[in-house]
Design an enzyme around this catalytic site. Structure first.
Site, PDB file in Angstrom:
ATOM      1  N   SER A  28       0.831  -1.199   0.000  1.00 57.71           N
ATOM      2  CA  SER A  28       0.000   0.000   0.000  1.00 57.71           C
ATOM      3  C   SER A  28       0.872   1.258   0.000  1.00 57.71           C
ATOM      4  O   SER A  28       1.661   1.468  -0.920  1.00 57.71           O
ATOM      5  CB  SER A  28      -0.956  -0.043   1.186  1.00 57.71           C
ATOM      6  N   ASP A  87      -9.204  -7.206  -2.116  1.00 55.81           N
ATOM      7  CA  ASP A  87      -8.764  -5.889  -1.666  1.00 55.81           C
ATOM      8  C   ASP A  87      -9.919  -4.897  -1.834  1.00 55.81           C
ATOM      9  O   ASP A  87     -10.363  -4.628  -2.945  1.00 55.81           O
ATOM     10  CB  ASP A  87      -7.561  -5.457  -2.511  1.00 55.81           C
ATOM     11  N   HIS A 110      -6.521  -6.323   1.723  1.00 54.64           N
ATOM     12  CA  HIS A 110      -5.524  -5.318   1.359  1.00 54.64           C
ATOM     13  C   HIS A 110      -4.175  -5.512   2.048  1.00 54.64           C
ATOM     14  O   HIS A 110      -3.137  -5.150   1.495  1.00 54.64           O
ATOM     15  CB  HIS A 110      -6.082  -3.929   1.688  1.00 54.64           C
TER      16      HIS A 110
END
Length: 289
Positions: A99, A227, A257
């Site tokens: 991320s 996700d 995620h």
């Protein structure tokens, strides 16, 4: 709980300092999290005896340095990580980021600090005015009530109806993907994260990753099937389109995620496979030579 300490492991244990043994692997955490997310994966990597593993908490996050400005961006985060690499004596490393950590990983690659790059659901896959940028900012703004509840009530907030389910939406495929202990540690990270508003403000003003065409190291893009923060393919198209000759794209099925909680062994295995495939073999010294 005390602020997070960086994770630094060699041969399965914490070294007194960098001893230069093993391939260096840098692990960078997601937005609002800390080095804690890499606990299991880092240990599994170090237990192979082939890697030296370092996972810091980035600026504005739990255990990372405070940012003196009201805004925070990926370059500032990369500056802090780069100083730590210098302190370790690492000119380069195999960089893995999830991320926000993926966004910073690409910034470090642009600075020549990466041997290879693994982006796990990386952020930054947009232009200045891309609708997906405003979508992701909107998702984190929508999480403000959960963040405020956690700030006000601490661990007591986890006993409120619906809080556990809401808290795990940006993390795992299902609420069962995170244990009670992990959720308490995550709560501690989230409530000690001034970067929450600092990065969101800056994200509204800046473009995402615009230098992807200059990426020059072997790059592995990992997308997560379930996700709900950066769902594939809308948030991965930018990377697939702009990274020249991207070597590999892997889809992790059944995970959300931040897959390090749900599938630490699978994440460790894909890192090991990628690093080993791009590490020159060690030359054996013949007896009597």
């Amino acid at each position: 709980m005390s602020p997070r300490e960086p994770i630094h492991l060699t041969n399965g244990r914490r070294p007194g300092g960098s001893d230069g043994t093993g391939e260096p692997i840098l692990l960078l955490h997601p937005f609002m999290m800390s080095s804690y997310v890499w606990t299991d994966v880092a240990q599994q990597l170090a237990d192979t005896g082939r890697y030296e593993v370092f996972a810091p908490s980035m600026a504005g996050h739990n255990g990372g340095p405070r940012n003196r400005s009201w805004i925070l961006d990926s370059k500032t985060l990369a500056d802090h990580v780069e100083r730590q690499l210098d302190a370790l004596g690492w000119d380069t490393a195999h960089v893995v980021g999830n991320s926000l950590g993926g966004w910073v990983a690409f910034e470090l690659e642009r600075r020549g600090r990466a041997r290879t790059l693994t982006g796990i659901a990386p952020a930054g896959g947009w232009h200045r005015w891309s609708p997906v940028k405003y979508e992701i900012v909107g998702k984190f703004v929508a999480g403000l009530p959960v963040w405020l509840t956690a700030r006000l009530l601490g661990e007591r907030s986890l006993r409120l109806p619906g809080v556990r389910a809401a808290a795990t939406v940006p993390i795992s495929a299902t609420p069962r993907g995170v244990t009670e202990v992990q959720l308490q540690e995550i709560l501690d990270d989230v409530t000690h994260c001034p970067a929450y508003y600092q990065l969101l403000i800056k994200a509204l003003l800046m473009p995402g990753l615009m230098e992807l065409t200059e990426t020059s190291v072997p790059t592995h893009l990992v997308v997560c099937e379930r996700d709900r923060v950066l769902p594939h393919p809308r948030f991965s198209n930018h990377f697939r389109k702009h990274i020249p000759d991207i070597e590999k794209v892997t889809e992790l099925d059944g995970v959300g995620h931040i897959p390090m909680f749900e599938a630490p062994q699978r994440v460790a295995d894909l890192i090991i496979e990628w690093v080993d495939a791009h590490t020159p073999p060690v030359r054996q010294v013949e007896a009597g030579a």
